[in-house]
Design a protein around this motif. Structure first.
Motif, short mmCIF file in Angstrom:
data_model
loop_
_atom_site.label_atom_id
_atom_site.label_comp_id
_atom_site.label_asym_id
_atom_site.label_seq_id
_atom_site.Cartn_x
_atom_site.Cartn_y
_atom_site.Cartn_z
N ILE A 25 -40.09 58.01 -73.41
CA ILE A 25 -39.36 57.47 -74.55
C ILE A 25 -39.10 58.59 -75.55
O ILE A 25 -39.98 59.39 -75.87
N ALA B 286 -33.18 50.20 -76.54
CA ALA B 286 -33.14 51.59 -76.09
C ALA B 286 -32.02 51.79 -75.06
O ALA B 286 -31.65 50.86 -74.35
N HIS C 89 -34.56 55.50 -78.20
CA HIS C 89 -34.70 54.36 -79.10
C HIS C 89 -34.53 54.91 -80.52
O HIS C 89 -35.17 55.89 -80.87
#
Length: 130
Positions: free
Chosen positions: A11, A73, A83
């Motif tokens: 992420i 995201a 994100h």
């Protein structure tokens, strides 16, 4: 027998720093460069919000308060997912460290910039909120 193992998705957080109705963006000059929301990878043991605070401190020398997410995201590649969160400045003035340029965009100027593809859905959402 071959067992297929996929790599975990990393992420990446981006931060739309908003001040007086304007949005701070950073220009990445590489061959596939363009304007982006500054930020970086979430490290093990961090929440996305903690990573956003750390990355903005490291990249821009700003202390921020992270607000709402700007939507689901989006995939950057097979291994990375972006994100983006809205944030406000708690202390400091932005310092150029890792990008070629920083710029404050008014809502009407957001469409004029050459945004990196993964950032574009968040630009649209942010424009609706400003």
């Amino acid at each position: 027998m071959y067992i297929w193992q996929s790599r975990p998705v990393q992420i990446v957080v981006g931060v739309a720093v908003v001040k007086r109705g304007r949005v701070l963006a950073a220009y990445r000059p590489d061959p596939d460069g363009g304007w982006e929301f500054p930020g970086g990878k979430v490290e093990p043991g961090e929440t996305e919000e903690q990573a956003a605070v750390r990355e903005i401190r490291e990249e821009l020398d700003l202390e921020i308060k992270v607000g709402e997410s700007l939507g689901p995201a989006v995939d950057i590649s097979e291994r990375y997912r972006l994100h983006v969160y809205r944030a406000s400045i708690v202390a400091g003035d932005p310092v150029l460290r890792e990008h070629a340029e920083l710029r404050w965009f008014a809502p009407a100027e957001l469409d004029e910039a050459d945004w990196l593809i993964p950032d574009r859905p968040f630009v649209r959402r942010l424009r609706e909120l400003l």
